[in-house]
Design an enzyme around this catalytic site. Structure first.
Site, mmCIF file in Angstrom:
data_model
loop_
_atom_site.group_PDB
_atom_site.id
_atom_site.type_symbol
_atom_site.label_atom_id
_atom_site.label_comp_id
_atom_site.label_asym_id
_atom_site.label_seq_id
_atom_site.Cartn_x
_atom_site.Cartn_y
_atom_site.Cartn_z
ATOM 1 N N THR A 47 6.477 18.155 17.933
ATOM 2 C CA THR A 47 6.018 19.011 16.842
ATOM 3 C C THR A 47 6.637 18.522 15.537
ATOM 4 O O THR A 47 7.725 17.961 15.524
ATOM 5 C CB THR A 47 6.371 20.489 17.079
ATOM 6 O OG1 THR A 47 7.786 20.661 17.032
ATOM 7 C CG2 THR A 47 5.842 20.969 18.429
ATOM 8 N N GLY A 48 5.908 18.722 14.455
ATOM 9 C CA GLY A 48 6.401 18.228 13.171
ATOM 10 C C GLY A 48 6.536 16.718 13.154
ATOM 11 O O GLY A 48 7.461 16.174 12.539
ATOM 12 N N ALA A 49 5.601 16.028 13.782
ATOM 13 C CA ALA A 49 5.706 14.567 13.914
ATOM 14 C C ALA A 49 5.497 13.829 12.602
ATOM 15 O O ALA A 49 5.787 12.641 12.506
ATOM 16 C CB ALA A 49 4.705 14.059 14.948
ATOM 17 N N SER A 50 5.014 14.531 11.572
ATOM 18 C CA SER A 50 4.764 13.862 10.295
ATOM 19 C C SER A 50 6.012 13.770 9.418
ATOM 20 O O SER A 50 6.021 13.041 8.429
ATOM 21 C CB SER A 50 3.656 14.591 9.529
ATOM 22 O OG SER A 50 4.013 15.945 9.306
ATOM 23 N N GLY A 51 7.077 14.492 9.757
ATOM 24 C CA GLY A 51 8.325 14.399 8.994
ATOM 25 C C GLY A 51 9.111 13.152 9.344
ATOM 26 O O GLY A 51 8.804 12.470 10.329
ATOM 27 N N ILE A 86 12.169 12.609 10.588
ATOM 28 C CA ILE A 86 12.784 12.577 11.920
ATOM 29 C C ILE A 86 11.707 12.583 13.000
ATOM 30 O O ILE A 86 11.810 11.857 14.000
ATOM 31 C CB ILE A 86 13.768 13.750 12.090
ATOM 32 C CG1 ILE A 86 15.012 13.510 11.212
ATOM 33 C CG2 ILE A 86 14.173 13.921 13.549
ATOM 34 C CD1 ILE A 86 16.046 14.616 11.272
ATOM 35 N N GLY A 87 10.653 13.359 12.802
ATOM 36 C CA GLY A 87 9.554 13.356 13.766
ATOM 37 C C GLY A 87 8.919 11.986 13.908
ATOM 38 O O GLY A 87 8.629 11.536 15.025
ATOM 39 N N SER A 127 20.562 21.713 14.047
ATOM 40 C CA SER A 127 21.238 21.237 12.840
ATOM 41 C C SER A 127 22.734 21.461 12.982
ATOM 42 O O SER A 127 23.175 22.377 13.702
ATOM 43 C CB SER A 127 20.731 21.991 11.612
ATOM 44 O OG SER A 127 21.573 21.781 10.480
ATOM 45 N N TYR A 160 18.872 29.512 7.165
ATOM 46 C CA TYR A 160 18.626 28.298 7.953
ATOM 47 C C TYR A 160 19.661 28.183 9.074
ATOM 48 O O TYR A 160 19.323 27.880 10.227
ATOM 49 C CB TYR A 160 18.682 27.078 7.041
ATOM 50 C CG TYR A 160 18.438 25.762 7.742
ATOM 51 C CD1 TYR A 160 17.173 25.433 8.213
ATOM 52 C CD2 TYR A 160 19.466 24.835 7.905
ATOM 53 C CE1 TYR A 160 16.940 24.218 8.843
ATOM 54 C CE2 TYR A 160 19.246 23.623 8.532
ATOM 55 C CZ TYR A 160 17.988 23.325 8.991
ATOM 56 O OH TYR A 160 17.753 22.112 9.621
#
Length: 244
Positions: free
Chosen positions: A11-15, A17-18, A139, A152
């Site tokens: 998930t969030g592969a476009s960031g 770290i992703g 984190s 956060y």
């Protein structure tokens, strides 16, 4: 390419770290479901790399704040993933006193509830196979807390406890659950800081530098392997010695 390698959902592969995690897994032949919410174009280079390596890959769009969209995303997968990387996340920097109820709900829905629901949706296939790997991206602030990042920190602390509890429940079924809790990593959420602020942060870190996304990805890749079968319920923090 690995023979009969299980599919992985990131998930969030476009960031940053992703993308690093996806690239790292593609290099060892892991078929990939690449989730994104809005930044579809950022997956183009990843899909090209997978194609050039002969690694099956598929992009999937969903707003993970919406439980129905999570369900639809899983229904769209022709092969159920046995490897899950819950990486989608948002940050928040600001005074505790300025956090609104809407901001709280937004953060918890994306950073906590989505990881819970994605893991829950993936579980039936894992139980059938008596095999699975779940890695939650947490984190350093989920371990020690960050001033002006209270909301956060709260969300990532919840992810750490979720990881430990779920690991105990699923261990008898051959399913491991771990979290990777990065420290200060280049790009991504660190882009909100000036170069001077980044230099000051680096001075606080014993390694004298920020981490790289691929260094986080290497930890994730290990935790997804069959060789990591006795590692579960752990919070592993690549942070250059910033917090030990």
């Amino acid at each position: 390419m690995q023979q009969n390698a299980p599919w992985a959902l990131i998930t969030g592969a476009s960031g940053e770290i992703g993308q690093a995690i996806a690239s790292c897994l593609a290099e060892v032949g892991v078929p990939l479901y690449l989730h994104y919410h809005q930044a579809e174009s950022k997956l183009d280079s990843l899909l090209h790399k997978c194609h050039s390596l002969g690694v099956p890959s598929c992009k999937l769009q969903a707003d993970l704040r919406d439980p129905q969209q999570i369900a639809v995303m899983f229904e769209a997968m022709p092969i159920a993933p046995l490897l899950i990387v819950n990486n989608a996340s948002v940050d928040h920097v600001g005074l505790f006193s300025d956090v609104s109820v809407d901001m709280f709900d937004e953060m918890i829905n994306l950073n906590v509830r989505s990881s819970f629901l994605v893991s829950q949706a993936a579980l039936p296939a894992m139980l059938r196979e008596r095999y699975g790997r779940i890695v939650n991206i947490s984190s350093i602030w989920g371990m020690t807390g960050g001033s002006c990042e209270v909301l956060y920190s709260l969300s990532k602390g919840a992810i750490n406890t979720f990881t430990k509890a779920l690991a105990k429940e699923l261990a008898p079924n051959g399913i491991t659950v771990n979290a990777v809790a990065p420290g200060a990593i280049e790009g991504g959420m660190m882009q909100k800081f000036s170069s001077e602020e980044l230099a000051m942060i680096a001075e606080e870190i014993p390694a004298n530098r920020l981490g790289r996304p691929e260094e986080v990805a290497a930890v994730v890749r290990f935790l997804l392997t069959r060789e990591a079968s006795y590692v579960t319920g752990q919070i592993i923090s690549p942070n250059g010695g910033w917090y030990t």
